[in-house]
Design an enzyme around this catalytic site. Structure first.
Site, short mmCIF file in Angstrom:
data_model
loop_
_atom_site.label_atom_id
_atom_site.label_comp_id
_atom_site.label_asym_id
_atom_site.label_seq_id
_atom_site.Cartn_x
_atom_site.Cartn_y
_atom_site.Cartn_z
N LYS A 80 -28.02 10.98 18.87
CA LYS A 80 -27.59 9.75 18.21
C LYS A 80 -26.77 8.90 19.18
CE LYS A 80 -25.31 8.56 13.80
NZ LYS A 80 -24.66 9.17 12.61
N SER A 155 -25.98 7.41 8.36
CA SER A 155 -26.08 6.61 9.56
C SER A 155 -27.04 7.18 10.61
CB SER A 155 -24.70 6.45 10.19
OG SER A 155 -24.14 7.70 10.55
N SER A 179 -24.32 11.37 6.42
CA SER A 179 -25.08 10.69 7.48
C SER A 179 -26.13 11.56 8.16
CB SER A 179 -24.13 10.12 8.53
OG SER A 179 -23.48 8.98 8.03
#
Length: 471
Positions: A80, A155, A179
């Site tokens: 990420k 996210s 997330s």
């Protein structure tokens, strides 16, 4: 060998270790898949093919020397964009941070590399990683490969979108309020939020995280099989002295009674029928495997935990975060922060101390619960995955989103592990929609979550690779 990208991480690592295929071939296959589908998805927003091929060459060279390449030998994975990778910008989806070039790797990246993984690319996130929807002004929108009308989650939306579409065999995500678990749910893959302290974390390219984030945020794996998550967790959880919160807990705990609780409507959550059906099916599979599953109407507090989690997560540095979001001009971040102002703004030391005191009490209550029921089945969300950008459709829609995510927000407050298990497809107003269930256990009992996840997975259809279509 062009379809190597379809293999599980476990199978690919075994084949590379036996030298049936090379790490370079695996990296080339992964890059071909990325280049084929990422222009539609925008899941990977920063990648350098020459870097991935160089990493693969290192694995092949180690194997040629007779060395152990690591448990993820040559497996292409994504990370990420909110964690440091040397030479890349740690943007966290924010244009203000587009030049925050990391000088060193985060523990997550170092642990993956030491395990033999090949870092394929970096995945998208909403600005400041604040939403369950993935778009930002710097990198753009990420699409859901199962149904582009739905959010890919957030996210870690880029991570889930990528691994669902076969871009990487495992994906790294972070979870402070769902997330990892929600993007896995939305994209029809599995995702594990480990216990607080299980996976070391540290970012030198960005300022120190708030105390609230340090006490709840964790990194974990997303993948298309539970066995791949198990492999990914073992790699990510290796120690690193840079994280003072890391805990040297064993990955496998003592034997526990094969007894689980099922709660369809925790704290009165209005769970929609398709989600209830998935939970009941998961409970049935577990029962047929010899587990006792009791349906409970009440649990230790979850709604209170969710409200306190928001306060602890956002209150420390709230005004500074609002100022940064205003400077960034990201509408999604501003809407998310404005919607939680009442809970987050104006916290003082006494109030923050009271939250931490109550956190200890609630954690104790939940650990006592898990002494009776080692595993709990819960909704991931009260609803099927939302239409994309639903949170920007006015106050009522915003409130609906946050209300449905209560269990995702509450679980991290006690530092508990939570696993999303994909359960196939249901029909929603936006068409075919992934659906799944959440498995929760006591602290540092990811092994119980994974064991139950494997039972549920084995009794259903394997997670397939998504073939994305343009919106």
């Amino acid at each position: 060998m062009s379809d190597l990208w379809r293999l599980s991480a476990v199978e690919l690592a075994a084949r590379i270790r036996k030298r049936d295929v090379s790490a370079r071939e695996a990296a080339q296959s992964a890059l071909q898949r990325l280049e084929a589908v990422n222009p539609v998805l925008n899941a990977v927003v920063d990648y350098r093919p020459e870097s991935a091929l160089a990493q693969a060459a290192e694995v092949d060279a180690a194997l040629a020397r007779g060395e152990e390449p690591g448990p993820l030998a040559g497996v292409p994975v994504t990370v990420k964009i909110n964690v440091d990778q040397a030479g890349f910008a740690t943007t966290n989806g924010v244009s203000l941070q587009k030049d925050a070039i990391a000088a060193e790797n985060s523990p997550v990246v170092d642990n993956l590399r030491r395990a033999g993984a090949v870092i394929l690319g970096r995945t998208n996130t909403p600005a400041f990683s604040l939403r369950w929807f993935t778009s930002n002004r710097l990198h753009g929108d990420t699409l859901n490969p199962r149904n582009p009308a739905l959010t890919p989650g957030g996210s870690s939306g880029g991570a889930a979108s990528a691994v669902a579409a076969g871009v990487g065999h495992l994906a790294h995500g972070t979870d402070i309020a769902g997330s990892i678990r929600y993007p896995a749910y939305a994209c029809g893959v599995h995702g594990l939020r480990p216990s607080l302290g299980r996976v070391p974390a540290y970012n030198a390219a960005l300022p120190e995280r708030s105390i609230g984030a340090q006490l709840t945020a964790v990194s974990g794996p997303l993948g298309r099989s539970i066995a791949d998550l198990r492999l990914g967790l073992a790699a990510l959880a290796a120690p690193d002295p840079r994280d003072p919160w890391w805990v040297p807990a064993p990955l496998t705990g003592p034997d526990a009674p094969r007894r689980a609780a099922l709660c369809l409507n925790p704290d009165g959550m209005d769970t929609e029928p398709a989600v209830v059906k998935a939970l009941q099916e998961a409970a049935r599979r577990l029962s047929e495997a010899g587990w006792t599953v009791d349906t409970l109407d009440s649990l230790p507090p979850m709604q209170e935990a969710a409200e306190l989690q928001i306060r602890m997560w956002l209150a420390d540095g709230y005004e500074a975060l609002v100022a940064a979001a205003e400077q960034e001009g990201d509408r999604g971040a501003l809407v998310a922060l404005a919607g939680q102002r009442e809970k987050a703004a104006g916290a003082d030391l006494a109030g923050f101390s009271a939250v931490l005191t109550r956190r200890a009490t609630l954690t104790r209550m939940w650990e006592l619960f898990f002494a009776d029921y080692p595993v709990l089945l819960l909704p991931v969300s009260a609803e099927l995955p939302f239409p994309d950008k639903l949170d920007l459709q006015g106050d009522e829609a915003y409130a609906r989103v946050w209300r449905a995510q209560m269990t995702q927000i509450g679980v991290p407050f006690m530092g508990l592990p939570g696993l999303t298990v994909a359960m196939g497809t249901a029909m929603s107003g936006a068409g075919p929609s992934p659906v799944g269930v959440q498995v929760v256990a006591g602290r540092y009992r990811e092994d119980l979550c994974l064991a139950v996840g494997e039972i549920i997975e084995a009794a259903g259809e394997a997670v397939g690779v998504a073939e994305p279509a343009a919106r």
